[in-house]
Design an enzyme around this catalytic site. Structure first.
Site, PDB file in Angstrom:
ATOM      1  N   LYS A 125       0.871  -1.186   0.000  1.00  0.00           N
ATOM      2  CA  LYS A 125       0.000   0.000   0.000  1.00  0.00           C
ATOM      3  C   LYS A 125       0.902   1.227   0.000  1.00  0.00           C
ATOM      4  CE  LYS A 125      -4.402   1.141   0.215  1.00  0.00           C
ATOM      5  NZ  LYS A 125      -5.598   0.432  -0.270  1.00  0.00           N
ATOM      6  N   ASP A 165      -7.047   4.471  -4.453  1.00  0.00           N
ATOM      7  CA  ASP A 165      -7.696   4.344  -3.141  1.00  0.00           C
ATOM      8  C   ASP A 165      -8.304   5.725  -2.884  1.00  0.00           C
ATOM      9  OD1 ASP A 165      -7.793   2.401  -0.628  1.00  0.00           O
ATOM     10  OD2 ASP A 165      -7.382   4.367   0.199  1.00  0.00           O
TER      11      ASP A 165
HETATM   12  P1  NDP Z   1     -12.880   8.028  -2.715  1.00  0.00           P
HETATM   13  O1  NDP Z   1     -11.799   9.004  -2.521  1.00  0.00           O
HETATM   14  O2  NDP Z   1     -13.443   7.826  -4.064  1.00  0.00           O
HETATM   15  O3  NDP Z   1     -14.099   8.350  -1.735  1.00  0.00           O
HETATM   16  C1  NDP Z   1     -13.914   8.398  -0.360  1.00  0.00           C
HETATM   17  C2  NDP Z   1     -15.222   8.809   0.286  1.00  0.00           C
HETATM   18  O4  NDP Z   1     -15.117   8.675   1.697  1.00  0.00           O
HETATM   19  C3  NDP Z   1     -15.571  10.265   0.023  1.00  0.00           C
HETATM   20  O5  NDP Z   1     -16.959  10.424   0.036  1.00  0.00           O
HETATM   21  C4  NDP Z   1     -14.926  10.958   1.219  1.00  0.00           C
HETATM   22  O6  NDP Z   1     -15.515  12.198   1.550  1.00  0.00           O
HETATM   23  C5  NDP Z   1     -15.178   9.960   2.327  1.00  0.00           C
HETATM   24  N1  NDP Z   1     -14.094  10.076   3.322  1.00  0.00           N
HETATM   25  C6  NDP Z   1     -12.776   9.834   3.120  1.00  0.00           C
HETATM   26  N2  NDP Z   1     -12.066  10.062   4.244  1.00  0.00           N
HETATM   27  C7  NDP Z   1     -12.971  10.469   5.153  1.00  0.00           C
HETATM   28  C8  NDP Z   1     -12.865  10.840   6.510  1.00  0.00           C
HETATM   29  N3  NDP Z   1     -11.680  10.856   7.139  1.00  0.00           N
HETATM   30  N4  NDP Z   1     -14.011  11.175   7.147  1.00  0.00           N
HETATM   31  C9  NDP Z   1     -15.181  11.153   6.513  1.00  0.00           C
HETATM   32  N5  NDP Z   1     -15.343  10.820   5.212  1.00  0.00           N
HETATM   33  C10 NDP Z   1     -14.259  10.465   4.557  1.00  0.00           C
HETATM   34  O7  NDP Z   1     -12.313   6.640  -2.118  1.00  0.00           O
HETATM   35  P2  NDP Z   1     -12.814   5.171  -2.377  1.00  0.00           P
HETATM   36  O8  NDP Z   1     -14.285   5.141  -2.563  1.00  0.00           O
HETATM   37  O9  NDP Z   1     -11.942   4.563  -3.391  1.00  0.00           O
HETATM   38  O10 NDP Z   1     -12.430   4.465  -0.981  1.00  0.00           O
HETATM   39  C11 NDP Z   1     -13.327   4.399   0.123  1.00  0.00           C
HETATM   40  C12 NDP Z   1     -12.905   3.284   1.052  1.00  0.00           C
HETATM   41  O11 NDP Z   1     -12.897   2.036   0.356  1.00  0.00           O
HETATM   42  C13 NDP Z   1     -11.504   3.423   1.657  1.00  0.00           C
HETATM   43  O12 NDP Z   1     -11.494   2.877   2.958  1.00  0.00           O
HETATM   44  C14 NDP Z   1     -10.662   2.542   0.743  1.00  0.00           C
HETATM   45  O13 NDP Z   1      -9.476   2.089   1.384  1.00  0.00           O
HETATM   46  C15 NDP Z   1     -11.637   1.408   0.503  1.00  0.00           C
HETATM   47  N6  NDP Z   1     -11.360   0.594  -0.681  1.00  0.00           N
HETATM   48  C16 NDP Z   1     -11.293   1.152  -1.926  1.00  0.00           C
HETATM   49  C17 NDP Z   1     -11.082   0.355  -3.024  1.00  0.00           C
HETATM   50  C18 NDP Z   1     -11.107   0.894  -4.410  1.00  0.00           C
HETATM   51  O14 NDP Z   1     -11.078   0.092  -5.352  1.00  0.00           O
HETATM   52  N7  NDP Z   1     -11.181   2.207  -4.627  1.00  0.00           N
HETATM   53  C19 NDP Z   1     -10.826  -1.091  -2.878  1.00  0.00           C
HETATM   54  C20 NDP Z   1     -11.011  -1.596  -1.538  1.00  0.00           C
HETATM   55  C21 NDP Z   1     -11.237  -0.759  -0.492  1.00  0.00           C
HETATM   56  P3  NDP Z   1     -14.736  13.573   1.197  1.00  0.00           P
HETATM   57  O15 NDP Z   1     -14.854  13.721  -0.276  1.00  0.00           O
HETATM   58  O16 NDP Z   1     -15.439  14.594   1.977  1.00  0.00           O
HETATM   59  O17 NDP Z   1     -13.308  13.367   1.657  1.00  0.00           O
END
Ligand code: NDP
Length: 444
Positions: A125, A165
């Site tokens: 990662k 991510d």
């Molecule tokens: P994105 O950046 O596309 O979206 C993240 C979302 O979560 C946004 O809505 C963001 O809001 C919110 N968010 C992020 N950090 C925080 C925080 N500290 N507090 C509150 N809201 C938060 O990321 P992904 O959708 O790709 O990833 C989301 C999760 O899924 C993560 O945990 C990631 O590790 C996991 N994941 C992702 C994969 C992938 O293929 N993308 C695969 C497996 C797991 P805002 O815009 O306000 O920051």
């Protein structure tokens, strides 16, 4: 006396202050106690001690120039955790909260998740404390180029294959891929999540969210439940959340809430996903903008309040530790019967305990969100063969992989005497594959 407590003590002493990493290792080691008892050869070969120590940790300076001409400096990370079953594989996270402990917890979890996919991928990662939010495309490009200028020397299609991510989507992957290609003068599948015009795979964008729903549908069907006719609450509104919502709706669920770090929206008639996609994917806007298009919906600034909305199924898809014990108790009180982790480690240990005690169908992240990396694995295969499969073909493979993960995890949980504990099943099943490979390869 627990067999693995000294392994955990070493993790804490050797990695002071890295609380998310401690949390992730503790959760895994606790569920591996019966494995340590049943297979003493793993302890003798130091498998537990070795698996919690990354093979390599890289930290580097990322200088770049902002639009006003000022020099900015961020910190970059790549943790190459374990390569016993394949090249390191795992995403890059760009978020101001990123530190070494967060990258290590994510890299550690990735080892087991990748093993569960059955594809040949090790765990890694990376990321940076850079915040793409509010930056111009030019700034994001200059940052990505500087980040890749250093990262390039540590990765490669047979060495380490990063992906996206939080904060890293197709725009960022594109800029990084361009820089890698220029530095190496080689066209290889060194990153996944690429655009469809230059080596990306169909279904990769949808994969994590779709895979989460495929996994949960299997788990729910086994208990006579399903998405059909259920009310669904999903946190986040990024890549995972949006496509979890899309699949949940296709499977007959009604998604009533989504969030971002500024708050959540509640639309009792069901979220209009086209509007969300326009706001989040096209305009890079905020979730509260939904109110401009659907004024009858409700917006609340309390990000955590989303868990107080009554629902049958909850899918935390934002970030780590976003759902705590109190949130879990409220969900259970409101009749929630299934929780699927789209994000990595979104539920605190206290929350997981509440779910298991109340027999909530609980899909742990390592298994439930493995569809993203599995499809990245399929992207690597297509790149190596220099061909691309159609949407149906990739989607069918994804569905099959998620079904097999569910079967493997639930059978392992049963075998170790805890049939409803899929978290334990995922940890043990993922571990066993990597442990066997490490044992066979000697002390390295
Ligand atoms: P994105 O950046 O596309 O979206 C993240 C979302 O979560 C946004 O809505 C963001 O809001 C919110 N968010 C992020 N950090 C925080 C925080 N500290 N507090 C509150 N809201 C938060 O990321 P992904 O959708 O790709 O990833 C989301 C999760 O899924 C993560 O945990 C990631 O590790 C996991 N994941 C992702 C994969 C992938 O293929 N993308 C695969 C497996 C797991 P805002 O815009 O306000 O920051």
């Amino acid at each position: 006396m627990k067999l693995l407590s000294s392994v955990y003590d070493t993790v804490v002493n050797r990695n002071p202050g890295e609380k998310e990493f401690h949390q992730a290792t503790r959760e895994v080691l606790e569920s591996l106690e019966p494995v340590a008892k049943r297979y003493p050869e793993y302890g003798k070969a130091g498998i537990f001690d070795r698996i919690v120590e990354p093979e390599r940790q890289i930290i580097f300076r990322v200088p770049w120039v902002d639009d006003s001409g000022r020099v900015q400096v961020n910190r970059g990370y790549r943790v190459q955790f374990n390569s016993a079953i394949g090249p390191y594989k795992g995403g890059l996270r760009f978020h101001p909260s990123v530190n070494l402990g967060i990258i290590k917890f994510l890299g550690f979890e990735q080892i087991f998740k990748n093993a569960l996919t059955t594809l040949p991928m090790g765990g890694g990662k990376g990321g940076s404390d850079f915040d793409p939010k509010g930056k111009s495309d030019g700034e994001v490009m200059r940052f990505c180029q500087s980040f890749m200028f250093e990262l390039a020397r540590h990765i490669g299609p047979d060495t380490d294959v990063p992906a996206g991510d939080i904060g890293v989507g197709s725009r960022e992957i594109g800029y990084m891929f361009g820089m890698y290609r220029k530095i190496g003068n080689q066209y290889t599948g060194v990153l996944t999540g690429k655009g469809l015009d230059y080596g990306g795979s169909l279904v990769r964008i949808e994969a994590t969210g779709y895979g989460l729903c495929y996994f949960m549908e299997e788990a729910m069907n086994a208990k006579g439940k399903s998405f059909e006719g259920s009310t669904v609450v999903i946190s986040g509104s990024g890549n995972v959340a949006i496509y979890a919502a899309e699949k949940a709706m296709q499977l007959g669920g009604k998604v009533v809430a989504l969030s971002d770090s500024n708050g959540y929206i509640y639309d009792k008639d069901g979220i209009d996903l086209d509007t969300i996609k326009r706001i989040k994917e096209t305009d890079r806007g905020r979730i509260r903008d939904y109110m401009k298009h659907r004024p009858h919906a409700e917006f609340s600034e309390d990000f955590k309040g989303i868990w107080s909305i009554p629902c049958d199924i909850a899918l935390p898809c934002a970030t780590q530790n976003e759902l705590d014990q109190r949130d879990a108790e409220i969900l259970v009180l409101n009749g929630c019967f299934a929780v699927g982790e789209g994000a990595n480690m979104p539920s605190t240990p206290g929350a997981v305990e509440v779910f298991l005690k109340n027999r909530v169908i609980f899909g742990p992240a390592k298994a439930a969100n493995a569809g993203g990396v599995a499809t990245s694995g399929l992207e690597m295969s297509q790149n190596s063969m220099r061909l691309s499969w159609g949407f149906e073909e990739v989607d069918t493979r994804l569905k099959e992989i998620m079904r097999n993960i569910y079967r493997n995890v639930s059978q392992t949980a049963r075998e170790f005497g805890n049939p409803d504990n899929l978290a334990m099943g995922a940890n043990i099943a993922g571990f066993m594959k990597v442990a066997r490979a490490m044992l066979a390869q000697g002390i390295i």
